[in-house]
Write a protein that holds these residues in place. Structure first.
Motif, PDB file in Angstrom:
ATOM      1  N   VAL A 204       0.836  -1.205   0.000  1.00 35.01           N
ATOM      2  CA  VAL A 204       0.000   0.000   0.000  1.00 35.01           C
ATOM      3  C   VAL A 204       0.869   1.253   0.000  1.00 35.01           C
ATOM      4  O   VAL A 204       0.602   2.222  -0.723  1.00 35.01           O
ATOM      5  CB  VAL A 204      -0.945  -0.001   1.231  1.00 35.01           C
TER       6      VAL A 204
ATOM      7  N   LYS B 181       3.879   1.527  -1.176  1.00 33.71           N
ATOM      8  CA  LYS B 181       4.543   1.645  -2.462  1.00 33.71           C
ATOM      9  C   LYS B 181       3.600   2.182  -3.531  1.00 33.71           C
ATOM     10  O   LYS B 181       3.985   2.997  -4.373  1.00 33.71           O
ATOM     11  CB  LYS B 181       5.088   0.280  -2.884  1.00 33.71           C
ATOM     12  N   ALA B 182       2.354   1.731  -3.494  1.00 40.11           N
ATOM     13  CA  ALA B 182       1.404   2.112  -4.541  1.00 40.11           C
ATOM     14  C   ALA B 182       0.778   3.483  -4.309  1.00 40.11           C
ATOM     15  O   ALA B 182       0.632   4.272  -5.250  1.00 40.11           O
ATOM     16  CB  ALA B 182       0.302   1.059  -4.640  1.00 40.11           C
ATOM     17  N   ASP B 183       0.414   3.780  -3.066  1.00 43.02           N
ATOM     18  CA  ASP B 183      -0.363   4.990  -2.789  1.00 43.02           C
ATOM     19  C   ASP B 183       0.263   5.933  -1.765  1.00 43.02           C
ATOM     20  O   ASP B 183      -0.310   6.979  -1.458  1.00 43.02           O
ATOM     21  CB  ASP B 183      -1.766   4.610  -2.295  1.00 43.02           C
ATOM     22  N   GLY B 184       1.395   5.532  -1.192  1.00 38.27           N
ATOM     23  CA  GLY B 184       2.011   6.386  -0.185  1.00 38.27           C
ATOM     24  C   GLY B 184       1.281   6.312   1.149  1.00 38.27           C
ATOM     25  O   GLY B 184       0.403   5.462   1.360  1.00 38.27           O
TER      26      GLY B 184
ATOM     27  N   ALA C  30      -0.971   8.166   2.382  1.00 42.85           N
ATOM     28  CA  ALA C  30      -2.415   8.404   2.294  1.00 42.85           C
ATOM     29  C   ALA C  30      -3.179   7.103   2.077  1.00 42.85           C
ATOM     30  O   ALA C  30      -4.330   6.963   2.515  1.00 42.85           O
ATOM     31  CB  ALA C  30      -2.721   9.393   1.171  1.00 42.85           C
ATOM     32  N   GLY C  31      -2.547   6.132   1.422  1.00 40.41           N
ATOM     33  CA  GLY C  31      -3.209   4.857   1.177  1.00 40.41           C
ATOM     34  C   GLY C  31      -3.506   4.084   2.439  1.00 40.41           C
ATOM     35  O   GLY C  31      -4.459   3.298   2.485  1.00 40.41           O
TER      36      GLY C  31
ATOM     37  N   ARG D  78      -6.970   5.075   3.783  1.00 41.15           N
ATOM     38  CA  ARG D  78      -8.114   5.012   2.885  1.00 41.15           C
ATOM     39  C   ARG D  78      -9.331   4.488   3.647  1.00 41.15           C
ATOM     40  O   ARG D  78      -9.274   3.468   4.319  1.00 41.15           O
ATOM     41  CB  ARG D  78      -7.818   4.093   1.701  1.00 41.15           C
TER      42      ARG D  78
ATOM     43  N   TYR E 210     -14.434   1.996  -0.148  1.00 43.00           N
ATOM     44  CA  TYR E 210     -13.288   2.861  -0.417  1.00 43.00           C
ATOM     45  C   TYR E 210     -11.983   2.086  -0.326  1.00 43.00           C
ATOM     46  O   TYR E 210     -11.024   2.358  -1.046  1.00 43.00           O
ATOM     47  CB  TYR E 210     -13.258   4.040   0.557  1.00 43.00           C
ATOM     48  N   GLN E 211     -11.927   1.099   0.580  1.00 46.13           N
ATOM     49  CA  GLN E 211     -10.701   0.330   0.757  1.00 46.13           C
ATOM     50  C   GLN E 211     -10.509  -0.719  -0.331  1.00 46.13           C
ATOM     51  O   GLN E 211      -9.386  -1.169  -0.558  1.00 46.13           O
ATOM     52  CB  GLN E 211     -10.707  -0.344   2.130  1.00 46.13           C
TER      53      GLN E 211
ATOM     54  N   GLY F  64     -11.799  -0.337  -3.569  1.00 46.35           N
ATOM     55  CA  GLY F  64     -11.873   0.243  -4.891  1.00 46.35           C
ATOM     56  C   GLY F  64     -13.257   0.320  -5.497  1.00 46.35           C
ATOM     57  O   GLY F  64     -13.392   0.492  -6.710  1.00 46.35           O
TER      58      GLY F  64
END
Length: 210
Positions: free
Chosen positions: A1, A3-6, A8-9, A12, A75-76, A78
């Motif tokens: 998470v 790696k993909a979204d920083g 903020a991810g 979520r 939201y978690q 998608g």
């Protein structure tokens, strides 16, 4: 998470939880207290009163919590939320919440009887009671939490299926591991969050000046 979204991810889906936590905690404790007062007036005490209180608390919590839990899970995972779907997973949320809260209130009652001096301490007693009892209660109800998340998730394979059917499928495909997927982070969250919440809840009345 990360790696993909920083960073903020990792947060979520936090907004629905922030918005609903105070409401659903107030609803469940109020419902529990009201149900147990009614039981006392009817002469019902002990374990039956605890069970009625847990049922009332689980029902009140499900009414308030379901739309927010749906938003969090979507939201978690998608997915999006439509107005007509707000109570998707209400049955699973009710079953999970009722089993968890009934177990929690029963364990709280017995812990207060087993160690009254320790449990009456405003901060320490509240933290231990909230953290330990809530986490054990989550352990009892966690398979229903996993089922609820699958019902409310964006994956189509679980849509329209009953909570019991999902639990059976998870048990058949992955065994006990499937039923307790995600329990470790859930238990860590429960111990800290519920311990701190109960400590504050129990400490606040001691500040009152009569």
């Amino acid at each position: 998470v990360l790696k993909a979204d920083g960073a903020a991810g990792l947060y979520r889906g936090i907004l629905p939880i922030v918005m609903s936590t105070g409401l659903q905690k107030s609803a469940l404790f109020s419902a529990n207290a009201g149900a147990r007062r009614a039981c006392a007036e009817w002469g019902v005490t002990g374990l039956p009163a605890l069970l009625v209180g847990g049922l009332a608390a689980g029902t009140a919590r499900a009414v308030v919590e379901t739309p927010f839990e749906l938003a969090k899970v979507r939201y978690q995972t998608g997915g999006g939320v439509q107005l007509a779907e707000l109570y998707t997973g209400a049955g699973a949320t009710w079953a999970r919440g009722t089993l968890m809260l009934t177990s929690f209130f029963v364990m709280c009652d017995y812990s207060e009887k087993a160690a009254p001096e320790l449990m009456s301490r405003p901060l320490l007693g509240g933290f231990l009671k909230g953290g330990v009892c809530a986490t054990l209660a989550w352990a009892v109800a966690w398979p229903l939490e996993v089922a609820k998340n699958n019902v409310q998730g964006a994956e189509a394979q679980f849509k329209g299926r009953s909570t019991l059917a999902i639990v059976r499928q998870l048990a058949a495909s992955d065994g006990l591991r499937g039923l307790y997927r995600g329990f470790l982070p859930g238990a860590l969250r429960s111990f800290v969050a519920n311990g701190a919440g109960m400590a504050v809840f129990q400490f606040t009345p001691s500040l009152r000046k009569d």
